[in-house]
Write a protein that holds these residues in place. Structure first.
Motif, PDB file in Angstrom:
ATOM      1  N   ASN A 267      58.620 -15.149  35.873  1.00 20.01           N
ATOM      2  CA  ASN A 267      58.007 -13.908  35.395  1.00 20.01           C
ATOM      3  C   ASN A 267      58.592 -13.463  34.059  1.00 20.01           C
ATOM      4  O   ASN A 267      58.049 -12.565  33.412  1.00 20.01           O
ATOM      5  N   GLU A 268      59.687 -14.086  33.639  1.00 20.84           N
ATOM      6  CA  GLU A 268      60.330 -13.737  32.375  1.00 20.84           C
ATOM      7  C   GLU A 268      59.898 -14.645  31.225  1.00 20.84           C
ATOM      8  O   GLU A 268      60.409 -14.512  30.116  1.00 20.84           O
ATOM      9  N   GLU A 421      62.983  -9.252  32.931  1.00 22.93           N
ATOM     10  CA  GLU A 421      61.777  -8.871  33.659  1.00 22.93           C
ATOM     11  C   GLU A 421      61.557  -7.362  33.684  1.00 22.93           C
ATOM     12  O   GLU A 421      60.426  -6.895  33.516  1.00 22.93           O
ATOM     13  N   ASP A 422      62.623  -6.597  33.857  1.00 25.81           N
ATOM     14  CA  ASP A 422      62.444  -5.146  33.909  1.00 25.81           C
ATOM     15  C   ASP A 422      61.991  -4.600  32.563  1.00 25.81           C
ATOM     16  O   ASP A 422      61.185  -3.659  32.506  1.00 25.81           O
ATOM     17  N   ASN A 425      58.184  -5.555  32.112  1.00 23.19           N
ATOM     18  CA  ASN A 425      57.285  -4.761  32.953  1.00 23.19           C
ATOM     19  C   ASN A 425      57.195  -3.309  32.514  1.00 23.19           C
ATOM     20  O   ASN A 425      56.221  -2.626  32.839  1.00 23.19           O
ATOM     21  N   ALA A 426      58.195  -2.847  31.773  1.00 22.93           N
ATOM     22  CA  ALA A 426      58.169  -1.472  31.265  1.00 22.93           C
ATOM     23  C   ALA A 426      57.554  -1.385  29.875  1.00 22.93           C
ATOM     24  O   ALA A 426      57.489  -0.299  29.296  1.00 22.93           O
ATOM     25  N   GLN A 446      44.389  -0.938  35.005  1.00 18.86           N
ATOM     26  CA  GLN A 446      45.679  -1.275  35.606  1.00 18.86           C
ATOM     27  C   GLN A 446      46.053  -2.684  35.177  1.00 18.86           C
ATOM     28  O   GLN A 446      45.289  -3.626  35.358  1.00 18.86           O
ATOM     29  N   TYR A 447      47.266  -2.820  34.598  1.00 22.38           N
ATOM     30  CA  TYR A 447      47.698  -4.101  34.046  1.00 22.38           C
ATOM     31  C   TYR A 447      48.555  -4.878  35.045  1.00 22.38           C
ATOM     32  O   TYR A 447      49.257  -4.300  35.878  1.00 22.38           O
ATOM     33  N   HIS A 448      48.493  -6.197  34.928  1.00 26.12           N
ATOM     34  CA  HIS A 448      49.422  -7.040  35.662  1.00 26.12           C
ATOM     35  C   HIS A 448      50.849  -6.816  35.164  1.00 26.12           C
ATOM     36  O   HIS A 448      51.073  -6.342  34.045  1.00 26.12           O
ATOM     37  N   ASN A 449      51.806  -7.185  35.988  1.00 26.99           N
ATOM     38  CA  ASN A 449      53.176  -7.300  35.509  1.00 26.99           C
ATOM     39  C   ASN A 449      53.306  -8.549  34.646  1.00 26.99           C
ATOM     40  O   ASN A 449      52.386  -9.369  34.548  1.00 26.99           O
ATOM     41  N   ALA A 450      54.477  -8.697  34.045  1.00 29.00           N
ATOM     42  CA  ALA A 450      54.746  -9.897  33.242  1.00 29.00           C
ATOM     43  C   ALA A 450      54.755 -11.127  34.162  1.00 29.00           C
ATOM     44  O   ALA A 450      55.095 -11.023  35.341  1.00 29.00           O
ATOM     45  N   ARG A 453      50.565  -9.810  31.798  1.00 21.27           N
ATOM     46  CA  ARG A 453      50.167  -8.663  30.984  1.00 21.27           C
ATOM     47  C   ARG A 453      50.224  -8.971  29.487  1.00 21.27           C
ATOM     48  O   ARG A 453      49.619  -8.257  28.677  1.00 21.27           O
TER      49      ARG A 453
END
Length: 587
Positions: A267-268, A421-422, A425-426, A446-450, A453
């Motif tokens: 996810n990163e 990741e945090d 996502n922010a 509404q967007y996906h997380n990384a 996104r």
């Protein structure tokens, strides 16, 4: 043994007793003796199985007794403590296997037994020392004078000889792979790259433009071809077989990138077009969202334009202050000056791990730690480091790391952004479209997380898969093997280039990667580039998209040869020979 050993001395000048034969006669005698041993012909004495062969061990013992004990390079350079008052600024960095970068012969970093001061001879010289590369990577056992034990026709670092195998009767060397005893054979490696069958102006292509882009092995080319022949589809949103294959290949490539940089999660890892797009992404998303008038951004004097322009644009738009870390006359970061720039207004530090114009390896870990202590985030530009050095974003603790696939033997038009990741996502999305949304209405999105996104639309699927294949290739060779080989090649080239009359090397940091920028008295840089091209040598001539650092040295352009693991000493000899000829014809 039935063979008459006494008969082997027939014809030797003087015989064995009394008048001692010359070295050539002794060599022939030794060869005949070993042939006479039934079923005991040993592997080459200087083989990767050195420790397994008692006869080789005995020989090494004789060498060491005669010429002195072996010296470990890892013990010859003590680890420095972190000290802002220390004038030598390129400090040890934990992402190197043994905790420090082996010094080059540029600047003050002269390695024991280096060939730095050998005059150009027109061919690979016989070096006064011989390095045994062991499987711990961090050590080289230095045996003074061992080259004298090799056959007269054998040049220890003549790259046609760097080979270990039963099919060739020679005293070769191998760099050990982390996985088993796989030799690093530069000739075999070169055979993986179809481009080296090309000829330029009737001469074999010599590719010394690796800092601009690297060549691609057949494994990468074949993987991309296979994708288009068997897997081509859009990803993620279909139920058919090819979509599943393409999605699996694309996401497998993401995992390969994650593992290569040692990120904590896929996810990163965000796929982008390259380093430039990755930096712009951070500037136009996180930067626009979090930086405000009066905040400060720090970059270094070494930066590529891609790590200057986005921040200058953002600073102009939002009233930010852009500050610059200076460098010394060797092109090394001045950590003391950097410490003076850090203050509570510093919100971001963005810098390169390796300078594309000078080759300087920056003390990345220290710069990052100092920035975090000041409360700032850090973006590390790995475009020039990713193919030369082990990348470990977890150990470095950078907030973002960016690189381009084409700099690491992969395709153009693909690269990666690592981000914690945090933070990702922010951060607001950069582009809008398909693939990056969970739900869309005319009133709400509404967007996906990384990472989704930041990957709007159809991405560069095939080249992401090709990037994965390139990382597989690098992993098979071993990044530590690559680093050690390229470090030797850099020392070899630097030493010879220093002896070209009128040539001035630009960037002489103690720790360097494989870049050799220079100017030559009496010539414009483009004239040198054109002359080299006539010999089939590809170099970059210009400002290298790094005008501020060249102007720091009073220049607008340089000639920049840059090396990779498929380059050889013979190629360096052609380069240096051409430079000597130009120097002799200087106007």
């Amino acid at each position: 043994m039935s063979t008459d050993i006494d008969g082997l001395t027939d014809g030797l000048p003087g015989g064995l007793p009394g008048n001692f034969p010359d070295s050539g006669a002794l060599e022939r005698l030794a060869n005949e003796f070993f042939k006479a041993l039934p079923g005991e012909m040993p592997s080459p004495v200087f083989s990767p199985n050195l420790e397994d062969h008692p006869r080789a061990q005995k020989m090494l013992g004789i060498i060491q007794q005669e010429f002195g004990d072996g010296q470990s390079l890892s013990n010859s350079h003590s680890h420095q403590d972190f000290n802002l008052d220390e004038p030598q600024t390129s400090l040890p960095d934990p992402h190197f296997t043994d905790g420090h970068v082996p010094p080059s012969v540029a600047g003050v970093g002269v390695s024991p037994g280096s060939s730095a001061r050998l005059p150009y001879s027109g061919a690979s010289p016989s070096l006064p020392s011989y390095y045994f590369l062991n499987e711990n990577f961090g050590e080289k056992q230095h045996i003074p004078g061992a080259a004298n034990f090799l056959p007269h026709s054998y040049s220890p670092f003549s790259l046609s000889n760097i080979h270990v195998g039963n099919d060739r009767d020679q005293l070769g060397r191998a760099v050990q792979s982390p996985i088993g005893r796989i030799p690093f054979d530069v000739n075999r490696v070169r055979s993986d790259f179809p481009v080296f069958r090309e000829r330029v102006n009737g001469k074999p292509l010599i590719w010394f433009d690796n800092a601009a882009t690297t060549q691609k092995p057949k494994q990468v080319i074949d993987r991309i071809t296979y994708f288009y022949e068997h897997e081509n589809s859009n990803i993620h949103r279909a139920a058919h077989e090819l979509a599943a294959r393409a999605t699996d290949a694309y996401e497998a490539a993401r995992e390969k990138v994650r593992a290569f940089v040692n990120a904590g999660s896929v996810n990163e890892i965000v796929f982008v077009r390259g380093t430039t797009e990755a930096i712009n992404l951070v500037a136009k998303t996180w930067g626009d969202q979090n930086l405000h008038a009066g905040d400060e951004i720090i970059v270094s004097h070494l930066e590529h334009h891609a790590n200057i322009v986005p921040w200058k644009q953002l600073a102009d738009r939002k009233g930010l202050v852009l500050r610059v870390i200076p460098v010394d006359d060797d092109g090394q970061i001045l950590l003391g000056a950097y410490a003076g720039l850090l203050n509570p207004k510093t919100k971001l530090v963005s810098f390169t791990q390796v300078s594309n114009a000078l080759g300087t390896v920056t003390p990345a870990k220290q710069i990052i730690e100092m920035a975090h202590a000041a409360g700032a985030k850090v973006l590390l530009d790995g475009a020039q480091s990713v193919s030369h050095l082990r990348t470990d974003v977890t150990a470095l603790n950078c907030d973002w790391f960016v690189f381009s696939g084409h700099k690491v033997f992969g395709p153009t038009g693909i690269g990666a952004l690592y981000g914690k990741e945090d933070i990702l996502n922010a951060t607001q999305p950069w582009q809008g479209g398909g693939n990056m949304i969970v739900d869309v209405t005319f009133e709400h999105i509404q967007y996906h997380n990384a990472p989704s996104r930041f990957e709007a639309g159809t991405g560069n699927i095939a080249d992401a898969v090709g990037l994965g294949a390139a990382l597989d290739y690098v992993n098979r060779l071993g990044i530590e093997n690559i680093h050690q080989y390229e470090h030797f090649l850099l020392e070899y080239a630097t030493g010879l280039m220093k002896n070209v009359p009128g040539l001035r090397l630009i960037g002489t940091a103690k720790e360097k990667a494989s870049v050799l920028s220079f100017v030559l008295d009496g010539y414009k840089t483009e004239e040198v580039g054109a002359a080299l091209n006539k010999e089939g040598i590809a170099v970059r001539s210009g400002h290298h998209c790094a005008q501020p650092i060249l102007r720091r040295f009073g220049l607008e352009t340089t000639v920049r040869p840059s090396l990779a693991f498929y380059n050889t000493c013979e190629e360096v000899d052609v380069l240096v020979g051409t430079l000597h000829r130009l120097s002799g014809q200087r106007r």
